[in-house]
Scaffold this motif. Structure first.
Motif, short mmCIF file in Angstrom:
data_model
loop_
_atom_site.label_atom_id
_atom_site.label_comp_id
_atom_site.label_asym_id
_atom_site.label_seq_id
_atom_site.Cartn_x
_atom_site.Cartn_y
_atom_site.Cartn_z
N ILE A 120 57.48 7.85 15.64
CA ILE A 120 56.74 7.28 16.76
C ILE A 120 55.64 8.23 17.24
N THR A 121 55.82 9.54 17.02
CA THR A 121 54.74 10.48 17.33
C THR A 121 53.54 10.25 16.41
N LEU A 122 53.82 10.08 15.12
CA LEU A 122 52.74 9.83 14.16
C LEU A 122 52.06 8.48 14.45
N MET A 123 52.85 7.49 14.83
CA MET A 123 52.26 6.19 15.17
C MET A 123 51.32 6.32 16.36
N ALA A 124 51.78 7.03 17.39
CA ALA A 124 50.94 7.23 18.57
C ALA A 124 49.70 8.05 18.21
N GLY A 125 49.89 9.07 17.38
CA GLY A 125 48.75 9.90 16.99
C GLY A 125 47.73 9.12 16.18
N PHE A 126 48.20 8.25 15.29
CA PHE A 126 47.29 7.43 14.48
C PHE A 126 46.43 6.53 15.37
N PHE A 134 50.38 1.77 20.45
CA PHE A 134 50.26 2.96 21.28
C PHE A 134 51.20 2.90 22.47
N ALA A 135 51.29 1.73 23.14
CA ALA A 135 52.12 1.60 24.33
C ALA A 135 53.60 1.75 23.99
N VAL A 136 54.03 1.11 22.91
CA VAL A 136 55.45 1.19 22.52
C VAL A 136 55.80 2.61 22.07
N SER A 137 54.92 3.24 21.31
CA SER A 137 55.19 4.60 20.82
C SER A 137 55.32 5.58 21.98
N VAL A 138 54.36 5.53 22.89
CA VAL A 138 54.39 6.45 24.03
C VAL A 138 55.58 6.14 24.93
N GLY A 139 55.85 4.85 25.14
CA GLY A 139 56.99 4.48 25.98
C GLY A 139 58.31 4.98 25.43
N ASN A 140 58.49 4.88 24.11
CA ASN A 140 59.73 5.36 23.51
C ASN A 140 59.83 6.88 23.49
N LEU A 141 58.70 7.55 23.34
CA LEU A 141 58.72 9.01 23.46
C LEU A 141 59.11 9.43 24.87
N ALA A 142 58.61 8.68 25.86
CA ALA A 142 58.89 9.02 27.26
C ALA A 142 60.36 8.88 27.59
N LYS A 143 61.03 7.89 27.02
CA LYS A 143 62.42 7.65 27.40
C LYS A 143 63.42 8.48 26.59
N VAL A 144 62.92 9.37 25.72
CA VAL A 144 63.82 10.23 24.96
C VAL A 144 64.61 11.14 25.89
#
Length: 603
Positions: A371-377, A517-527
């Motif tokens: 998900i980090t790579l997805m957000a970065g892409f 971008f929204a899903v990737s960042v949201g899932n990183l946030a809830k880690v």
């Protein structure tokens, strides 16, 4: 040696300076009230590094009542005692510390309490009113605290559980040893607690006690070892017997549905209901079905990870285990559900806990990296199209006001930190996988000098080794990475489908980019375990970024975030409850057992 009435075991580890005097004093004291052919003294020499083995051998050859039992490896305090007792001939089994801290004038009372048949277990006590014990603060305060914890949690009637001056009826001790799991310093306590639990007659009597050596708090032994063993024994004696299949399924189901109620902890319940009503239910249902399809992929990925470390398991079973552990994350704080999977595969398939936790860690790293790579892409794409200004405006507080903006801002900063940490973790794993250096044992030995530290170091080394095994297997690394990417693409597709359920008028390419971008960042946030299931942070990040990157208004974006998260949680809960029923697993038992077993169970 022929059968004797009394066998005295002297646990000896590096006792070269004191062993000879201790054996002579022991023989003299026993001879004062027993005939010479009615007792034996066993030196249980536990993997010593000094001259203790040679001295013990010499003492055994000099005195006919003395026997020497040698162990090449460290068995631990409890392990060495148990091994020696099984080799002993006596009907009354006794042991005391070789430093003779307890005055030997009490030895006759200790032995005769058992030998006469009056009691089944006897132990000296340094905490009874009549005891005369020299207890400096550095020894007394930890001991007092420990014994109070044992009395409170394990319902013991004794004042002192760790005094090294005990005697047992042979048959009673061997019956208890079938249940005793600890082989280190908690062994004494567990024997006494289980003896009381079974109704055996236990005598505690005051002794004069004067320590001969130095003692200090040992972090590994006292905190991780003794503390976790108290919790394990409490669970086994007080809780586990009350858990039946009916109770398991009932409590598990109730706890699972609590996860749904937790969604209203950070959000207005009426807002959740209104959001559900405004969405097209058929399209939302399609999103739920898509999310359900991704779960078998999670089971396949976990199977690949386990196969890399030489454990082959059924795909269906592992999918159920993943369902249950994720349900636990929705219910319990601090992502306690993550460890449930290690408990399940240990209890059902006998996969060691270190390997279970290692496989879980590998999966988590893959999730974070993907998900980090997805957000970065997507971020690169935003930079290429000149759209970073909208994200910057969102961070500065525009165009959303109120709690959603604050939650979203916090989520974005958390996501950035977690993503950076994921990249560092992968780099560290790859680096350590290419080196033969062992960093684990030297670090642990710096903070602990106890034999228990070797046991803990072995567990951690197995854990690290399993992670490195996956990192070294290039094919497995790529295969698991590809599966992780597909899993998270499914997760994004669900969010996009939910947005479409609100009849948003947004070009599909823009919606897809913003959704990724929204899903990737949201899932990183809830880690980070800031709330059960990451509720609140996910919605905040999702809303903030959708509003910043698309024409969708704040109300619709927040509604879509709520429905998206709710759909995923509902599918997880239904799958988790179904899997608990099919696999006959208690969620509460799994959480507690996995916490305790990470450091204390023998594999």
């Amino acid at each position: 040696m022929s059968r004797v009435d009394v066998s005295v075991v002297l646990p000896a580890y590096n006792e070269a300076e004191t062993l000879t005097a201790t054996v002579k004093t022991t023989l003299s004291t026993l001879g004062s009230f027993l005939s010479e052919d009615n007792f034996e003294v066993i030196i249980a020499e536990d993997g010593c590094e000094d001259k203790t083995p040679e001295i013990a051998t010499d003492l055994a050859s000099t005195h006919q009542q003395v026997r020497h039992i040698h162990s090449n490896d460290r068995l631990g305090r409890g392990g060495a005692l148990e091994y020696a007792f099984r080799e002993a001939d006596g009907e009354t089994l006794v042991y005391f510390d070789t430093d003779l801290a307890t005055d030997m004038s009490h030895l006759e009372e200790l032995v005769e309490s058992i030998r006469t048949g009056e009691y089944d277990v006897a132990t000296g006590s340094r905490w009874l009113p009549a005891s005369d014990a020299d207890r400096p603060a550095k020894r007394g305060i930890p001991s007092l605290g420990y014994n109070r914890l044992v009395r409170f949690f394990l319902r013991s009637d004794l004042q002192d559980h760790q005094c090294g001056f005990k005697a047992f009826d042979r048959d009673v001790l061997f019956a208890l040893l079938d249940e005793v799991e600890d082989s280190h310093w908690f062994w004494d306590t567990e024997v006494l607690v289980r003896a009381q639990h079974h109704g055996y007659r236990v005598k505690e009597f005051p002794v004069d006690w004067n320590p001969k050596g130095d003692s200090k708090v040992d972090i590994v032994r006292d905190v991780f070892g003794m503390g976790s063993q108290i919790l394990r024994t409490w669970w086994q004696l007080a809780v586990s017997p009350r858990i039946t299949r009916t109770v398991t399924l009932t409590v598990g189901s109730l706890l699972a549905f609590v996860a749904l109620a937790l969604m209203t902890l950070y959000l207005d319940p009426s807002e959740v209901i209104e959001s559900m009503q405004s969405a097209d239910p058929l399209i939302v249902l399609i999103g739920a079905i898509i999310y359900l399809i991704s779960w078998p992929l999670r089971g396949l990925r976990y199977r690949d990870i386990l196969e890399t470390i030489s454990y082959r398991e059924r795909w269906g079973f592992l999918t159920g285990a993943v369902f249950i552990s994720q349900t636990g994350n929705l219910v319990f704080p601090a992502r306690a559900g993550d460890a449930v999977r290690a408990y399940i595969i240990k209890a059902r398939q006998d996969i060691p806990y270190p390997s279970g936790f290692a496989s879980l860690a590998v999966e988590r790293v893959y999730d974070l990296l993907t998900i980090t790579l997805m957000a970065g892409f997507v971020l690169v794409g935003l930079a290429a199209t000149g759209s970073l200004g909208e994200v910057q405006a969102a961070l500065l507080g525009q165009p959303i006001e109120g709690s959603e903006r604050q939650s979203g801002q916090a989520a974005l900063f958390v996501a950035a930190g977690v993503g950076f940490g994921a990249i560092l973790a992968v780099a560290l794993i790859i680096y350590t996988a290419r080196t033969d250096k062992n960093y684990v044992r030297p670090v642990i030995q710096r903070v602990s000098s106890d034999s228990y530290a070797d046991y803990v170091a072995g567990i951690i080394e197995q854990f690290v080794g399993d992670i490195q095994t996956v990192a070294q297997d290039r094919n497995a690394f790529l295969r698991v990475g590809l599966t992780s990417l597909v899993i998270w693409v499914f997760d994004v597709i669900v969010a996009i489908v939910v947005l479409l359920a609100f009849n948003v008028a947004v070009p599909l390419p823009l919606l897809i980019g913003a959704g990724f971008f929204a899903v990737s960042v949201g899932n990183l946030a809830k880690v980070l375990p800031l709330s059960p299931g990451g509720i609140g942070l996910y919605e905040g990040a999702f809303t903030l970024l959708i509003v910043a990157l698309t024409p969708i208004g704040p109300a619709v974006a927040l509604s879509a975030a709520i429905v998206d998260h709710a759909v995923k949680n509902i599918v997880t809960v239904i799958g988790g409850v179904s899997s608990m029923a099919l696999l006959d697993v208690s969620l509460t038992t799994a959480v507690e057992e996995s916490r305790e077993a990470e450091m204390v169970q023998n594999d």
